[in-house]
Design an enzyme around this catalytic site. Structure first.
Site, PDB file in Angstrom:
ATOM      1  N   GLY A 222       0.943  -1.238   0.256  1.00 58.36           N
ATOM      2  CA  GLY A 222      -0.024   0.066  -0.042  1.00 58.36           C
ATOM      3  C   GLY A 222       0.943   1.179   0.111  1.00 58.36           C
ATOM      4  CB  ILE A 223       0.120   4.751  -0.378  1.00 62.87           C
ATOM      5  CG1 ILE A 223       1.231   6.074  -0.721  1.00 62.87           C
ATOM      6  CG2 ILE A 223      -1.092   5.104   0.316  1.00 62.87           C
ATOM      7  CD1 ILE A 223       0.501   6.792  -1.440  1.00 62.87           C
ATOM      8  N   GLY A 224       2.309   4.826   2.071  1.00 64.18           N
ATOM      9  CA  GLY A 224       2.353   5.392   3.382  1.00 64.18           C
ATOM     10  C   GLY A 224       3.674   4.959   3.980  1.00 64.18           C
ATOM     11  CD  GLU A 247      -4.931  -0.291  -5.208  1.00 59.68           C
ATOM     12  OE1 GLU A 247      -5.876  -0.993  -5.116  1.00 59.68           O
ATOM     13  OE2 GLU A 247      -4.767   0.713  -4.584  1.00 59.68           O
ATOM     14  N   GLY A 345      -7.477  -1.050  -2.700  1.00 60.63           N
ATOM     15  CA  GLY A 345      -7.403  -2.588  -3.154  1.00 60.63           C
ATOM     16  C   GLY A 345      -7.151  -3.608  -1.971  1.00 60.63           C
ATOM     17  CE  LYS A 372      -7.139  17.084  15.476  1.00 64.69           C
ATOM     18  NZ  LYS A 372      -8.275  17.958  14.575  1.00 64.69           N
TER      19      LYS A 372
END
Length: 449
Positions: A222-224, A247, A345, A372
């Site tokens: 994946g991304i990150g 993907e 995906g 936060k």
């Protein structure tokens, strides 16, 4: 060398200015503006200039990283109504401002949605300059491009001089004969999507994943920051002869390639080829895939298809999530009702890894985060927080990995899942998770504390 046919006359006939092309958009139309590096910024600006002439134009896109002028020019959404299949950071902020609606989807089926169900009055996307044979290339944004363009009443191509020509195995190009209008103009550099640096906890997660991989595995990341950490760790590991079937192609793959880890020579499908559906990353990544016979693009309907991935031995899927409950339900796209990204995906590859001989799927998350207010919050919870979207059902949960280790949930009962997941939760939350599991009837006396 003789050219079989000269398409220059047809090109000139279809060439027009962005403002001329924008005139085909009518009130109430559905228009598609593609994604990522294919976002048509010149046409976006031209249509936005027609705002006062248009009402109720519905727009679809996704993973767009620069301001969308149609959206920014119309804060009341009287003229343009934007919808996204998968949120970038920019689109997430649009949702927070009430200027974007999310469209749930299963990525492998996106082309089918268009083919069978959706209306596309005008489809617009950026492509490479035309080659001598009359073809434009979808470059970094193959994804579901062909399905969208095939469904559209009117096809407008915006030529982006910065896009690399990428070789493909299927549906990576469109011929000028299938195009209604062509637009040219100067473009900014392609989106430079950088992954944040990995934390110490994410590096521990990456270490577990890499230790559970074998030589010759085919990867989907994946991304990150976490996939980036996995890529960095693989680059420094002893793993060899890895393949790519993914993907999204990102810089983590390039890091592994530069380290000599990617050969694709053990793949049992598309041997010697790195396969991807879309690419987002640095200019170095885009330069790597430019006219590279070893890196080819396919539509998402191929990349994410379990029947395709089942032909790849030792397929390894590595993705992030936001939270997991004690039943193994996985949320990877929302925080309560606030949409963060999308299914992408992840669900596709969980299913796909399960039908690959020797396949594994890792869903990764840090055990906690600081909110936060400065308070530490567990990402493993008794049940999903109200509003959290179930991205992956518990019936498909495979390996869940935190910085405290990884557990395999396949075939486990509810009490086994609770025990395993609590064992990788942050120690500060384990006792209260046990108490919740007891209350929920998914903790038995033989469970380890």
């Amino acid at each position: 060398m003789a050219i079989p046919f000269d398409y220059s006359a047809e090109y000139k006939r279809k060439l027009c200015t962005p403002d001329e092309a924008a005139r085909v958009v009518k009130s109430g139309d559905w228009i598609d503006i593609s994604m990522g590096g294919a976002f048509p910024s010149l046409m976006d600006a031209a249509i936005a200039r027609r705002k006062d002439e248009l009402r109720g134009v519905k727009v679809r896109g996704y993973l767009i990283f620069q301001p969308i002028q149609m959206v920014e020019s119309d804060p009341t959404r009287e003229h343009f109504i934007y919808n996204s299949w998968h949120l970038s950071g920019y689109e997430r902020k649009l949702c927070d401002r009430g200027l974007c609606n999310f469209i749930p989807m299963v990525f492998r089926n996106l082309g089918w949605y268009y083919t069978q169900f959706l209306t596309v009055n005008v489809a617009i996307m950026c492509v490479t300059p035309m080659n001598e044979h009359g073809y434009f290339n979808f470059s970094v944004s193959n994804a579901s491009a062909r399905a969208v363009l095939d469904k559209a009443d009117i096809v407008i191509l915006e030529v982006n001089e910065n896009l690399p020509w990428v070789y493909g195995g299927q549906d990576e190009c469109i011929h000028i004969s299938d195009v209604n209008m062509i637009v040219e103009g100067e473009h900014s550099p392609l989106p430079n999507v950088k992954s944040p640096a990995a934390s110490e906890a994410e590096m521990k997660i990456a270490e577990f994943v890499v230790q559970n991989m074998a030589d010759g595995s085919t990867l989907q990341l994946g991304i990150g920051s976490l996939p980036n950490a996995v890529g960095q760790m693989i680059a420094k590991s002893d793993l060899r002869d890895l393949g790519i079937h993914t993907e999204m192609l990102c810089d983590s793959y390039l890091d592994m390639y530069k380290a000599g880890k990617i050969t694709n020579n053990k793949k049992t499908l598309d041997r010697y080829k790195s396969v991807f559906g879309l690419a987002l990353g640095s200019q170095d990544l885009y330069d790597w895939i430019r006219e590279n016979p070893g890196v080819v693009t396919y539509p998402i309907s191929y990349c994410n298809n379990a029947s395709v991935v089942s032909q790849l031995d030792n397929f390894v899927s590595i993705n992030n999530c936001i939270s997991v409950d004690l039943y193994g339900q996985i949320c990877a796209e929302s925080s309560g009702i606030r949409q963060i990204s999308g299914t992408g995906g992840q669900l596709d590859f969980l299913e796909a890894a399960a039908v690959s001989r020797g396949g594994k799927a890792f869903i990764c998350l840090t055990s906690s985060f600081t909110n936060k207010q400065g308070e530490m919050v567990s990402r493993i919870n008794p049940t999903l927080v109200t509003g959290d979207v179930v991205t992956d059902p518990r019936s498909l949960a495979y390996y869940i990995v935190t910085e405290y280790g990884g557990v395999n949930l396949v075939g486990c009962s509810t009490w086994e899942r609770a025990e395993k997941l609590i064992s990788v939760a942050h120690p500060a939350f384990r006792e209260e998770l046990i108490a919740a599991a007891e209350k929920q009837g998914i903790w038995i006396r033989s469970n380890r504390r």
